[in-house]
Enzyme design. Structure first.
Site, PDB file in Angstrom:
ATOM      1  N   GLY A   1      41.729  10.040  -3.634  1.00 37.39           N
ATOM      2  CA  GLY A   1      42.935  10.807  -3.323  1.00 37.39           C
ATOM      3  C   GLY A   1      44.160  10.025  -3.742  1.00 37.39           C
ATOM      4  O   GLY A   1      44.094   8.835  -4.038  1.00 37.39           O
TER       5      GLY A   1
ATOM      6  N   HIS B   1      39.575   4.018  -8.598  1.00 37.50           N
ATOM      7  CA  HIS B   1      40.549   3.815  -7.520  1.00 37.50           C
ATOM      8  C   HIS B   1      40.123   4.617  -6.301  1.00 37.50           C
ATOM      9  O   HIS B   1      39.949   5.839  -6.367  1.00 37.50           O
ATOM     10  CB  HIS B   1      41.946   4.263  -7.964  1.00 37.50           C
ATOM     11  CG  HIS B   1      42.959   4.203  -6.864  1.00 37.50           C
ATOM     12  ND1 HIS B   1      43.361   3.021  -6.288  1.00 37.50           N
ATOM     13  CD2 HIS B   1      43.640   5.188  -6.229  1.00 37.50           C
ATOM     14  CE1 HIS B   1      44.251   3.279  -5.338  1.00 37.50           C
ATOM     15  NE2 HIS B   1      44.439   4.590  -5.288  1.00 37.50           N
TER      16      HIS B   1
ATOM     17  N   ARG C   1      35.435  27.357   1.592  1.00 38.60           N
ATOM     18  CA  ARG C   1      35.307  27.815   2.972  1.00 38.60           C
ATOM     19  C   ARG C   1      33.857  28.114   3.345  1.00 38.60           C
ATOM     20  O   ARG C   1      33.557  28.275   4.533  1.00 38.60           O
ATOM     21  CB  ARG C   1      36.151  29.090   3.169  1.00 38.60           C
ATOM     22  CG  ARG C   1      37.637  28.917   2.877  1.00 38.60           C
ATOM     23  CD  ARG C   1      38.295  28.021   3.899  1.00 38.60           C
ATOM     24  NE  ARG C   1      38.202  28.588   5.234  1.00 38.60           N
ATOM     25  CZ  ARG C   1      39.095  29.431   5.751  1.00 38.60           C
ATOM     26  NH1 ARG C   1      40.139  29.813   5.039  1.00 38.60           N
ATOM     27  NH2 ARG C   1      38.937  29.894   6.977  1.00 38.60           N
TER      28      ARG C   1
ATOM     29  N   ASP D   1      40.585  -0.056  -2.563  1.00 40.48           N
ATOM     30  CA  ASP D   1      41.518   0.002  -3.688  1.00 40.48           C
ATOM     31  C   ASP D   1      40.809   0.082  -5.035  1.00 40.48           C
ATOM     32  O   ASP D   1      40.962   1.046  -5.769  1.00 40.48           O
ATOM     33  CB  ASP D   1      42.487  -1.178  -3.661  1.00 40.48           C
ATOM     34  CG  ASP D   1      43.645  -0.974  -4.618  1.00 40.48           C
ATOM     35  OD1 ASP D   1      44.080   0.176  -4.784  1.00 40.48           O
ATOM     36  OD2 ASP D   1      44.105  -1.959  -5.216  1.00 40.48           O
TER      37      ASP D   1
ATOM     38  N   GLY E   1      48.676   6.869  -0.546  1.00 45.10           N
ATOM     39  CA  GLY E   1      49.347   7.245   0.685  1.00 45.10           C
ATOM     40  C   GLY E   1      48.726   8.413   1.417  1.00 45.10           C
ATOM     41  O   GLY E   1      49.244   8.817   2.464  1.00 45.10           O
ATOM     42  N   ILE E   2      47.628   8.958   0.923  1.00 43.06           N
ATOM     43  CA  ILE E   2      47.008  10.119   1.557  1.00 43.06           C
ATOM     44  C   ILE E   2      46.291   9.732   2.849  1.00 43.06           C
ATOM     45  O   ILE E   2      46.034  10.571   3.717  1.00 43.06           O
ATOM     46  CB  ILE E   2      46.036  10.820   0.587  1.00 43.06           C
ATOM     47  CG1 ILE E   2      45.677  12.228   1.066  1.00 43.06           C
ATOM     48  CG2 ILE E   2      44.774   9.998   0.405  1.00 43.06           C
ATOM     49  CD1 ILE E   2      46.808  13.194   1.027  1.00 43.06           C
ATOM     50  N   GLY E   3      45.944   8.421   3.006  1.00 40.32           N
ATOM     51  CA  GLY E   3      45.289   7.984   4.239  1.00 40.32           C
ATOM     52  C   GLY E   3      43.868   7.493   4.059  1.00 40.32           C
ATOM     53  O   GLY E   3      43.101   7.452   5.033  1.00 40.32           O
ATOM     54  N   LYS E   4      43.497   7.088   2.840  1.00 40.79           N
ATOM     55  CA  LYS E   4      42.124   6.614   2.595  1.00 40.79           C
ATOM     56  C   LYS E   4      41.810   5.359   3.401  1.00 40.79           C
ATOM     57  O   LYS E   4      40.765   5.264   4.055  1.00 40.79           O
ATOM     58  CB  LYS E   4      41.935   6.342   1.095  1.00 40.79           C
ATOM     59  CG  LYS E   4      42.170   7.545   0.196  1.00 40.79           C
ATOM     60  CD  LYS E   4      41.872   7.230  -1.252  1.00 40.79           C
ATOM     61  CE  LYS E   4      42.818   6.187  -1.840  1.00 40.79           C
ATOM     62  NZ  LYS E   4      44.216   6.649  -1.888  1.00 40.79           N
TER      63      LYS E   4
END
Length: 363
Positions: free
Chosen positions: A167, A152, A257, A191, A170-173
């Site tokens: 992700g 997915h 980081r 998808d 709805g995370i914005g992929k």
């Protein structure tokens, strides 16, 4: 934390009949005998040369592999007395092999045709020499018998780097993929990404036939990217080079980081480099992904900016180098390292990567 929902799929069965379909092989095979055995199953992607089996040595003979009889084997058979030849061929085909392919357009001897009919083992003839026939069979069987998985996510080609965006829903992929397409990059799948393994450790991703060229964006619905942006905005298949996991900024995960340690995500048994990127309102995630693609090109070329910086810092402080890799580099990256730098800003995105580019996806 789970990176992406992944479902492993069993390889599709391949029968001998599949080998003689008109569009299956570029060499073309014809049935010489044993047509009633065409439903036998080929279970291995590699062929087998059967010289020793003709003298009665069957140790290591794999019935689920395509057996090749080339000029050397056929010359040996011609030199045998007819009775011995018949006995050897009946014993060979009687081992339950899936099929036999005679190469170089040689007409099979009568004893081989008789043994084929009596044992139900199909005998096929290729007009091409053994090396060409074997390469064609390997390419076809690698495709049909490949280990597969459905993942997915959204799969895009950015500067020739195949990036799998993962992700939660709805995370914005999809929105990120749409922005990348608008910048000149290419959509592969949305998808559901069908991943397949190619020897030795290369993973290719493609879209399902139903969802091909389509992208679902909340508020706009299902978009046909090929119709909206043209044939150069999509491609059929791409090698998976990098997995990017999109996470909400407030997710309780350890953010990298420094960029020294290399994470990996496993797809069909192959470890693919993994990066985790935080997402928040107003952030230009597409730009971050473009830079991630450029950085991956540098890493494949053997240039690791973060480790080089830490090595210089450690040298200046008189300390041991903290940037030594925690694990050896991925063998795929070593095999594809290039001295060429990443493309300059604004450069076209076509013609980069694995040499399989082309309008609409050469695959």
């Amino acid at each position: 934390m789970s990176i992406a929902l992944q479902t492993t799929m069993l390889p599709r069965p391949v029968t001998v009949r599949c080998l003689i379909e008109p569009a299956a092989l570029p060499v073309g095979l014809r049935v010489a005998a044993g047509a009633f055995g065409l439903e036998r199953t080929v279970g291995h992607p590699r062929i087998q040369k059967s010289g020793l089996a003709l003298v009665g040595h069957f140790e290591g003979l794999s019935p689920d592999r395509v057996q090749i009889l080339g000029q050397t084997e056929m010359t040996f058979l011609e030199a045998m007395p007819p009775v011995a030849r018949r006995r050897a061929l009946e014993a060979f085909l009687g081992r339950g092999v899936c099929c036999v392919v005679v190469t170089a357009g040689i007409d099979p001897p009568a004893e081989l045709l008789e043994a084929s009919e009596s044992t139900g083992c199909p005998v096929l003839v290729s007009a091409s020499r053994s090396s060409v026939t074997i390469n064609a069979l390997h390419a076809f069987l690698d495709e049909r018998l490949a280990l597969r998985a459905q993942v997915h996510g959204v799969f895009v080609d950015v500067f020739g780097v195949g990036i799998l965006l993962c992700g939660r829903s709805g995370i914005g992929k999809s929105e990120c993929a749409l922005e990348l397409v608008q910048r000149g990059h290419r959509l592969v799948a949305d998808d559901i990404v069908e991943c397949s393994l190619r020897p030795p450790d290369i993973v290719y991703g493609s879209a399902t036939e139903l969802l091909k060229n389509h992208l679902e964006v909340r508020g706009l619905g299902v978009l046909n990217i090929k119709d909206l942006f043209g044939v150069a905005a999509v491609r059929d298949r791409k090698r998976v080079d990098l997995v990017i996991h999109l996470l909400a900024q407030d997710d309780d995960v350890p953010w990298d980081r420094l960029g020294i340690d290399d994470e990996a995500h496993e797809i069909v048994g192959v470890r693919i480099p993994l990066r985790r990127i935080p997402v928040r309102p107003g952030k230009n995630t597409a730009s971050t992904i473009e830079v991630g693609a450029r950085n991956e090109l540098l890493r494949q070329a053997g240039i690791h900016s973060a480790r080089a910086f830490h090595a210089r810092l450690a040298e200046a402080l008189g300390m041991p180098d903290p940037s030594a890799p925690s694990e050896p580099p991925h063998p795929r990256a070593l095999g594809e390292a290039s001295s060429a730098p990443p493309p300059p800003l604004g450069a076209g995105t076509y013609g980069e990567g694995d040499g399989n580019e082309g309008a609409g996806g050469a695959w």
